[in-house]
Design an enzyme around this catalytic site. Structure first.
Site, mmCIF file in Angstrom:
data_model
loop_
_atom_site.group_PDB
_atom_site.id
_atom_site.type_symbol
_atom_site.label_atom_id
_atom_site.label_comp_id
_atom_site.label_asym_id
_atom_site.label_seq_id
_atom_site.Cartn_x
_atom_site.Cartn_y
_atom_site.Cartn_z
ATOM 1 N N LYS A 196 -27.796 -9.877 -35.153
ATOM 2 C CA LYS A 196 -26.996 -11.012 -35.631
ATOM 3 C C LYS A 196 -27.319 -11.277 -37.102
ATOM 4 O O LYS A 196 -28.470 -11.510 -37.459
ATOM 5 C CB LYS A 196 -27.324 -12.258 -34.794
ATOM 6 N N ASN A 223 -21.672 -21.619 -26.760
ATOM 7 C CA ASN A 223 -23.010 -21.047 -26.880
ATOM 8 C C ASN A 223 -23.674 -20.833 -25.528
ATOM 9 O O ASN A 223 -24.882 -20.636 -25.450
ATOM 10 C CB ASN A 223 -23.876 -21.932 -27.776
ATOM 11 N N GLU A 236 -18.410 -16.178 -23.252
ATOM 12 C CA GLU A 236 -18.687 -17.589 -23.458
ATOM 13 C C GLU A 236 -18.000 -18.397 -22.357
ATOM 14 O O GLU A 236 -16.900 -18.046 -21.931
ATOM 15 C CB GLU A 236 -18.153 -18.071 -24.808
ATOM 16 N N GLY A 262 -19.338 -9.590 -31.930
ATOM 17 C CA GLY A 262 -19.057 -11.025 -31.951
ATOM 18 C C GLY A 262 -18.968 -11.516 -33.376
ATOM 19 O O GLY A 262 -19.795 -11.161 -34.217
ATOM 20 N N VAL A 263 -17.934 -12.295 -33.632
ATOM 21 C CA VAL A 263 -17.836 -12.911 -34.950
ATOM 22 C C VAL A 263 -17.802 -14.407 -34.714
ATOM 23 O O VAL A 263 -16.856 -14.924 -34.128
ATOM 24 C CB VAL A 263 -16.582 -12.433 -35.702
ATOM 25 N N GLY A 264 -18.888 -15.060 -35.095
ATOM 26 C CA GLY A 264 -18.954 -16.513 -34.912
ATOM 27 C C GLY A 264 -18.512 -17.207 -36.186
ATOM 28 O O GLY A 264 -18.033 -16.565 -37.119
ATOM 29 N N ASP A 272 -27.167 -27.661 -30.529
ATOM 30 C CA ASP A 272 -25.772 -27.292 -30.807
ATOM 31 C C ASP A 272 -25.155 -26.689 -29.542
ATOM 32 O O ASP A 272 -24.406 -25.722 -29.601
ATOM 33 C CB ASP A 272 -25.713 -26.286 -31.965
ATOM 34 N N GLY A 331 -32.072 -8.684 -27.569
ATOM 35 C CA GLY A 331 -31.500 -7.973 -26.430
ATOM 36 C C GLY A 331 -30.005 -8.199 -26.382
ATOM 37 O O GLY A 331 -29.528 -9.277 -26.721
HETATM 38 N N1 LIG Z 1 -27.414 -10.971 -27.930
HETATM 39 C C1 LIG Z 1 -26.093 -10.854 -27.927
HETATM 40 N N2 LIG Z 1 -25.485 -9.836 -27.253
HETATM 41 C C2 LIG Z 1 -24.140 -9.708 -27.248
HETATM 42 N N3 LIG Z 1 -23.292 -10.548 -27.876
HETATM 43 C C3 LIG Z 1 -23.817 -11.573 -28.556
HETATM 44 C C4 LIG Z 1 -25.237 -11.795 -28.629
HETATM 45 N N4 LIG Z 1 -25.461 -12.896 -29.386
HETATM 46 C C5 LIG Z 1 -24.257 -13.334 -29.767
HETATM 47 N N5 LIG Z 1 -23.251 -12.575 -29.279
HETATM 48 C C6 LIG Z 1 -21.797 -12.741 -29.485
HETATM 49 O O1 LIG Z 1 -21.553 -13.168 -30.819
HETATM 50 C C7 LIG Z 1 -20.924 -14.446 -30.846
HETATM 51 C C8 LIG Z 1 -21.478 -15.290 -31.982
HETATM 52 O O2 LIG Z 1 -22.858 -15.503 -31.788
HETATM 53 P P1 LIG Z 1 -23.561 -16.915 -32.030
HETATM 54 O O3 LIG Z 1 -22.973 -17.954 -31.163
HETATM 55 O O4 LIG Z 1 -25.028 -16.708 -31.899
HETATM 56 O O5 LIG Z 1 -23.198 -17.158 -33.565
HETATM 57 P P2 LIG Z 1 -22.280 -18.298 -34.258
HETATM 58 O O6 LIG Z 1 -21.413 -18.970 -33.272
HETATM 59 O O7 LIG Z 1 -21.694 -17.741 -35.478
HETATM 60 O O8 LIG Z 1 -23.377 -19.251 -34.668
HETATM 61 P P3 LIG Z 1 -23.288 -20.485 -35.629
HETATM 62 O O9 LIG Z 1 -21.839 -20.807 -35.813
HETATM 63 O O10 LIG Z 1 -24.020 -21.567 -34.948
HETATM 64 O O11 LIG Z 1 -23.947 -19.970 -36.856
HETATM 65 C C9 LIG Z 1 -21.199 -15.035 -29.461
HETATM 66 O O12 LIG Z 1 -20.221 -15.931 -29.068
HETATM 67 C C10 LIG Z 1 -21.247 -13.812 -28.575
HETATM 68 O O13 LIG Z 1 -19.959 -13.444 -28.163
HETATM 69 MG MG LIG Z 2 -22.060 -19.815 -31.485
#
Ligand SMILES: Nc1ncnc2c1ncn2[C@@H]1O[C@H](COP(=O)(O)OP(=O)(O)OP(=O)(O)O)[C@@H](O)[C@H]1O
Ligand SMILES: [Mg+2]
Length: 299
Positions: free
Chosen positions: A124, A233, A194, A103-105, A228, A188
């Site tokens: 993460k 999420n 999503e 996952g790349v957020g 958020d 985990g």
């Molecule tokens: N425990 C997990 N297991 C598998 N995939 C995950 C997990 N946590 C996150 N992901 C994947 O990674 C993606 C990004 O994670 P997350 O939403 O926590 O970060 P983010 O959106 O970059 O956060 P922010 O922008 O608020 O810093 C998620 O949309 C999901 O697809």
């Molecule tokens: Mg997110």
């Protein structure tokens, strides 16, 4: 190859001495952003040409940045910080080996990894600074103006890990928090997608109710608000049960903006259920349910 895959490859090339120099730079960075080589040598207690050799290697690998301007010295890049966190996870036995990017957020990269017990876990890495500084400050009121991005990412990981521990203990449906170090957390691994990716679901009213039940549990039992919450999420698992992720901006229920943040979380969820699945629900009714004013909610 993603930047993380690269970091994992680089990690394997590092010696104990390389880590020692990275650690020294990190420690000195709490006082100054750019650490001069003489100071590094003082702590490393090795000849200066040895220090130069290691600095050159770390620089070539992209783990540190050498500033030659007004402030001459070396500073850690995210890749260097990643290596330090990975090393700590490997040493403590939280992670045995790293796998694919999953996952790349906006402000984080998430990877699959293997624990020594043979279980797949998720790691993460917070990467604040990817979006503009002002945006981040607006979203996360806790960021101090002059602290560096690495430090802020460390703070975000710490906050997220503690929030996950708290809500997990109170049986809110979230990934299990396993370990954290610097700007990274091990949790985990979850399956599913999503909510934003689902076009059609069998019983959206039931799913919405489950989400509200989890927001209620976080509020009434853990006394916190996600802060958020959105369709990005909330993960819908293959068994159609939900998981709520991404907790670094979680606030206590006595926070100054608690009411506003809780209302916004609820509104975001209701809006996306209305737009995507045509479910009608009143914000006030949902708010009363979540805050325990009413015991039930029907749509
Ligand atoms: N425990 C997990 N297991 C598998 N995939 C995950 C997990 N946590 C996150 N992901 C994947 O990674 C993606 C990004 O994670 P997350 O939403 O926590 O970060 P983010 O959106 O970059 O956060 P922010 O922008 O608020 O810093 C998620 O949309 C999901 O697809
Ligand atoms: Mg997110």
């Amino acid at each position: 190859m993603s930047s993380a895959d690269l970091v994992v490859q680089i990690f394997r090339k590092l010696s104990v001495e390389d880590f020692r120099i990275l650690n020294i730079i990190e420690a000195a960075m709490c006082k100054r952003e750019f650490v001069p080589r003489e100071q590094i040598q003082k702590y490393a207690k090795v000849p200066i040409d040895r220090v130069d050799f290691v600095l050159n290697k770390l620089n070539k690998l992209g783990l540190i940045y050498h500033s030659k301007g007004a402030y001459v010295g070396h500073t850690l890049n995210y890749a260097g910080y990643d290596c330090l966190a990975i090393n700590a996870f490997v040493k403590s036995g939280a992670v045995l080996s790293f796998g694919q990017t999953i996952g790349v957020g906006k402000e984080a990269d998430v990877y699959a990894a293997l624990s020594p017990a043979g279980e797949t876990v998720a790691v993460k890495f917070h990467r604040l600074g990817r979006v503009s500084f002002r945006q981040t400050r607006r979203k996360r009121g806790y960021i101090r103006e002059h602290s560096s991005w690495l430090f802020q990412s460390h703070l975000a990981a710490e906050r997220e890990f503690k929030a996950l521990q708290l809500v997990y203990k109170n049986k809110v449906s979230v990934p299990e928090p396993l370990s954290y170090n610097r700007h990274a957390i091990v949790m985990g691994i979850i399956e599913g997608g999503e909510l934003s990716k689902w076009r059609k679901i069998a019983n959206p009213q039931r799913v919405l109710k489950e989400i509200l039940r989890n927001i209620r549990k976080a509020y009434l039992k853990a006394h916190v608000i996600h802060g958020d919450l959105s369709e990005y999420n909330i993960i819908l698992q293959p068994d159609m049960h939900v998981l709520i992720i991404d907790w670094p901006q979680c606030v206590p229920m006595d926070h100054l903006n608690a009411v506003e943040l809780l209302q916004r979380d609820i509104q975001n969820v209701l809006t996306s259920f209305n737009r995507r699945f045509n479910v009608e629900a009143e914000v006030q009714l949902a708010y009363d349910y979540v805050t325990g004013k009413t015991r039930n909610i029907t749509f």
